[in-house]
Design an enzyme around this catalytic site. Structure first.
Site, PDB file in Angstrom:
ATOM      1  N   THR A  85      -1.336   8.520  13.727  1.00 25.60           N
ATOM      2  CA  THR A  85      -0.806   8.683  15.080  1.00 25.60           C
ATOM      3  C   THR A  85      -1.936   8.857  16.100  1.00 25.60           C
ATOM      4  O   THR A  85      -3.083   9.152  15.743  1.00 25.60           O
ATOM      5  CB  THR A  85       0.111   9.910  15.153  1.00 25.60           C
ATOM      6  OG1 THR A  85      -0.688  11.081  14.898  1.00 25.60           O
ATOM      7  CG2 THR A  85       1.237   9.836  14.146  1.00 25.60           C
ATOM      8  N   GLN A 137       9.072  -3.109  33.739  1.00 25.19           N
ATOM      9  CA  GLN A 137       9.264  -2.732  35.141  1.00 25.19           C
ATOM     10  C   GLN A 137       9.176  -3.952  36.052  1.00 25.19           C
ATOM     11  O   GLN A 137       9.963  -4.092  36.998  1.00 25.19           O
ATOM     12  CB  GLN A 137       8.208  -1.696  35.543  1.00 25.19           C
ATOM     13  CG  GLN A 137       8.542  -0.911  36.802  1.00 25.19           C
ATOM     14  CD  GLN A 137       9.701   0.059  36.585  1.00 25.19           C
ATOM     15  OE1 GLN A 137      10.116   0.311  35.460  1.00 25.19           O
ATOM     16  NE2 GLN A 137      10.228   0.585  37.670  1.00 25.19           N
ATOM     17  N   HIS A 168       9.948  -6.945  35.273  1.00 24.82           N
ATOM     18  CA  HIS A 168      11.154  -7.744  35.058  1.00 24.82           C
ATOM     19  C   HIS A 168      12.414  -7.079  35.604  1.00 24.82           C
ATOM     20  O   HIS A 168      13.462  -7.732  35.720  1.00 24.82           O
ATOM     21  CB  HIS A 168      11.340  -8.020  33.564  1.00 24.82           C
ATOM     22  CG  HIS A 168      10.478  -9.110  33.019  1.00 24.82           C
ATOM     23  ND1 HIS A 168       9.109  -9.008  32.903  1.00 24.82           N
ATOM     24  CD2 HIS A 168      10.798 -10.347  32.568  1.00 24.82           C
ATOM     25  CE1 HIS A 168       8.624 -10.131  32.387  1.00 24.82           C
ATOM     26  NE2 HIS A 168       9.613 -10.951  32.183  1.00 24.82           N
ATOM     27  N   GLU A 205      -0.957   3.768  10.863  1.00 22.70           N
ATOM     28  CA  GLU A 205      -2.420   3.814  10.695  1.00 22.70           C
ATOM     29  C   GLU A 205      -3.005   5.087  11.319  1.00 22.70           C
ATOM     30  O   GLU A 205      -4.153   5.119  11.747  1.00 22.70           O
ATOM     31  CB  GLU A 205      -3.099   2.571  11.298  1.00 22.70           C
ATOM     32  CG  GLU A 205      -2.629   1.253  10.731  1.00 22.70           C
ATOM     33  CD  GLU A 205      -3.039   1.047   9.283  1.00 22.70           C
ATOM     34  OE1 GLU A 205      -3.854   1.826   8.774  1.00 22.70           O
ATOM     35  OE2 GLU A 205      -2.530   0.112   8.660  1.00 22.70           O
ATOM     36  N   PHE A 240       0.866  -1.179   0.000  1.00 23.70           N
ATOM     37  CA  PHE A 240       0.000   0.000   0.000  1.00 23.70           C
ATOM     38  C   PHE A 240       0.899   1.223   0.000  1.00 23.70           C
ATOM     39  O   PHE A 240       1.488   1.573   1.030  1.00 23.70           O
ATOM     40  CB  PHE A 240      -0.877  -0.059   1.255  1.00 23.70           C
ATOM     41  CG  PHE A 240      -1.901   1.030   1.407  1.00 23.70           C
ATOM     42  CD1 PHE A 240      -3.124   0.949   0.760  1.00 23.70           C
ATOM     43  CD2 PHE A 240      -1.673   2.106   2.256  1.00 23.70           C
ATOM     44  CE1 PHE A 240      -4.106   1.925   0.941  1.00 23.70           C
ATOM     45  CE2 PHE A 240      -2.640   3.085   2.456  1.00 23.70           C
ATOM     46  CZ  PHE A 240      -3.854   2.996   1.794  1.00 23.70           C
ATOM     47  N   GLY A 270       2.111  12.006   5.760  1.00 22.95           N
ATOM     48  CA  GLY A 270       1.994  10.792   6.553  1.00 22.95           C
ATOM     49  C   GLY A 270       0.596  10.638   7.092  1.00 22.95           C
ATOM     50  O   GLY A 270      -0.290  10.075   6.444  1.00 22.95           O
ATOM     51  N   SER A 271       0.366  11.160   8.281  1.00 19.92           N
ATOM     52  CA  SER A 271      -0.958  11.053   8.887  1.00 19.92           C
ATOM     53  C   SER A 271      -2.015  11.835   8.116  1.00 19.92           C
ATOM     54  O   SER A 271      -3.205  11.568   8.240  1.00 19.92           O
ATOM     55  CB  SER A 271      -0.906  11.550  10.341  1.00 19.92           C
ATOM     56  OG  SER A 271      -0.148  10.664  11.136  1.00 19.92           O
ATOM     57  N   ILE A 323       7.123   2.095   3.288  1.00 21.10           N
ATOM     58  CA  ILE A 323       6.105   1.241   2.688  1.00 21.10           C
ATOM     59  C   ILE A 323       6.318  -0.211   3.126  1.00 21.10           C
ATOM     60  O   ILE A 323       7.336  -0.844   2.795  1.00 21.10           O
ATOM     61  CB  ILE A 323       6.119   1.353   1.154  1.00 21.10           C
ATOM     62  CG1 ILE A 323       5.960   2.829   0.747  1.00 21.10           C
ATOM     63  CG2 ILE A 323       5.035   0.481   0.538  1.00 21.10           C
ATOM     64  CD1 ILE A 323       4.714   3.506   1.314  1.00 21.10           C
ATOM     65  N   THR A 324       5.347  -0.736   3.865  1.00 23.67           N
ATOM     66  CA  THR A 324       5.433  -2.087   4.411  1.00 23.67           C
ATOM     67  C   THR A 324       5.468  -3.122   3.290  1.00 23.67           C
ATOM     68  O   THR A 324       4.695  -3.059   2.335  1.00 23.67           O
ATOM     69  CB  THR A 324       4.235  -2.371   5.324  1.00 23.67           C
ATOM     70  OG1 THR A 324       4.239  -1.429   6.399  1.00 23.67           O
ATOM     71  CG2 THR A 324       4.306  -3.772   5.903  1.00 23.67           C
TER      72      THR A 324
END
Length: 385
Positions: free
Chosen positions: A366, A337, A339, A364, A120, A128-129, A154-155
Site C-alpha cells: 500500500t 471531472q 467528462h 505490491e 505468486f 498482506g503488506s 492470488i492473481t
C-alpha cells in the site's frame, strides 16, 4: 536487446494494444474475461516472458526496457498486463532469484512461452503488506513437505498451472526468517482454488483464495533446494521490489490514456455553446494531469535505471510505486471531472479506468507501506525511536 529490435517490439506492442485490445475493453469489462485470441496473440509476441532471460526463451528485457514496454501495455485495460504479469514478475522472478539450475531449466522455458501460467502465493488474510506474519506452514515428513494454510487475493489463481507458495518452515525463527518457497503444481491433492473474487474493477484479471490441506510435494519442490530453506522472505522482497517498478510503469501508461481521453473529450464536448476545452478551469484540470503524467514517467525511468545498475533496489522502487499509484488516481479523478456526468456512466473509458486505478494504491504494498519503507530507509535507527 539491440536498440533497433527493441524499438520494433515497442511498435508491435503499441499496434497490438491500440488496434486489437482497446476496441475490446468494454467487452472484457462486461464479461470479466480476456478473449482467447488475445491470449494466444500475446503468447506469440513473447509477452509471457519479456522479463525472463533469453537463455530460457524470454526476451531478457532490462528493467529500463521493461518500463517502456509497460507504458505501452498500460494504455489499455490492466487485465491485459495481468494475464502475463505474474509470469514475468513476482512469480517468474521467484525462480530467477532463488531457483536451482534444475528448477529454472524445468519451469522457466514453459513460463516464458506462456504454456505454463504461474501464480505468486504470498498474501494471506492477516499477512498482506507485511508478509512476515504469514501463518501457512510446511513441515518435512520423510522426503516430502506437507503444506497447510490459506492464501488470499492470488492473481491468476483460477488459471494457474503452478503456484509459488510461501510457507513458514521454522516456526521458532524470527518473523522475517524461517520462511521458504515451494513449487506446487495445480491439481496437487489438497490444493483448492476458491471461486474468483468479484472486485471493484480490473475485470478480466482474476484473483481468488487458495487453500492448502495437507498438500504434499517432493523435497525437490523447495525453491533453491536445501540452500533455499528459510530464505523465502528475502526472495519475496526481491521479487516485490522489481514488481513495484513494474506496476509504477503500468500506472504511467494508464495516466497517458486518461490524459488522451480527457483532451479528446474537451476538444469535442460543447457546453453553453462553447467547447469545454475553452474553459480555463477545464484547462487547469488537463494541465495538472499532463504534469502528473510527465513527472511519473520521469520518476519511473530514473528508478528503472538505478534498479538495473543495482544502485537502488529499495528506496527507488518504493518512491516510484508510491508516487505513480497516487498520481494515476489523481489523473483518473480529474478525467471523470472533465467528462462530468458522462464520466460516471458505464461504458465510458474514464469510468472504467477510475475503478481500475484504485487498486494500484493497494497491491505490491500500500501507499502507507511505501511511506514506511522510504522513511525507515532514510532515518535508520531514528525511525525506531
Amino acid at each position: 536487446m539491440d536498440a533497433a529490435d527493441f524499438s520494433a517490439v515497442l511498435s508491435e506492442v503499441r499496434r497490438f494494444v491500440r488496434e486489437r485490445v482497446v476496441p475490446l475493453e468494454v467487452e472484457i469489462d462486461e464479461k470479466d474475461e480476456m478473449p482467447a485470441e488475445i491470449r494466444e496473440a500475446a503468447k506469440k509476441m513473447g509477452l509471457f516472458g519479456f522479463a525472463l532471460p533469453e537463455e530460457y526463451g524470454g526476451l531478457g528485457l532490462s528493467m529500463y526496457e521493461e518500463a517502456q514496454l509497460m507504458f505501452e501495455l498500460g494504455y489499455t485495460t490492466p487485465a491485459l498486463r495481468s494475464m502475463f504479469g505474474t509470469n514475468n514478475g513476482i512469480a517468474g522472478h521467484v525462480l530467477m532469484v532463488g531457483g536451482t539450475e534444475e528448477q529454472k531449466a524445468e519451469w522457466l522455458p514453459r513460463i516464458a512461452s506462456g504454456d505454463v501460467l504461474a501464480s505468486f502465493a504470498l498474501t494471506e488474510a492477516e499477512a498482506g503488506s507485511d508478509p512476515s506474519t504469514l501463518t501457512t506452514r510446511a513441515h518435512l515428513d520423510g522426503d516430502e513437505w506437507v503444506i497447510n494454510g490459506a492464501k488470499r487475493y492470488i492473481t491468476n489463481a483460477p488459471l494457474a498451472d503452478v503456484f509459488m507458495v510461501f510457507a513458514r518452515t521454522d516456526p521458532d525463527a524470527p518473523r522475517t526468517r524461517g520462511i521458504s518457497t515451494f513449487l506446487v503444481p495445480a491439481g496437487t491433492p489438497g490444493l483448492t482454488v476458491a471461486p474468483k473474487d468479484h472486485k471493484m474493477g480490473q475485470f478480466g484479471a482474476w484473483t481468488a483464495d487458495v487453500y492448502f490441506d495437507d498438500v504434499r510435494v517432493q523435497a525437490s519442490a523447495l525453491v533453491g533446494g536445501e540452500a533455499g530453506l528459510d530464505r523465502g522472505f528475502g526472495t519475496a522482497m526481491g521479487c516485490i521490489a522489481h514488481g513495484r517498478v513494474h506496476i509504477s510503469s503500468l500506472c504511467v501508461g494508464m495516466a497517458e490514456r486518461l490524459v488522451d481521453e480527457s483532451v479528446e473529450y474537451a476538444r469535442t464536448r460543447r457546453q453553453s455553446g462553447k467547447l469545454i476545452g475553452s474553459f480555463q478551469l477545464v484547462q487547469g484540470l488537463i494541465a495538472d494531469s499532463m504534469t502528473d503524467y510527465y513527472a511519473g514517467r520521469a520518476t519511473v525511468l530514473e528508478a528503472a535505471r538505478a534498479f538495473d545498475a543495482g544502485t537502488d533496489t529499495k528506496i527507488g522502487p518504493s518512491c516510484t510505486k508510491y508516487f505513480a499509484s497516487e498520481m494515476v488516481w489523481r489523473v483518473a479523478d480529474r478525467a471523470v471531472q472533465v467528462h462530468g456526468g458522462a464520466g460516471y456512466m458505464r461504458g465510458v473509458a474514464v469510468e472504467r479506468f477510475y475503478r481500475d486505478a484504485r487498486l494500484f494504491r493497494i497491491y505490491e504494498g500500500t501507499s502507507q507501506i511505501q511511506q514506511v519503507i522510504i522513511a525507515k530507509a532514510l532515518l535508520g535507527e531514528a525511525a525506531r525511536g
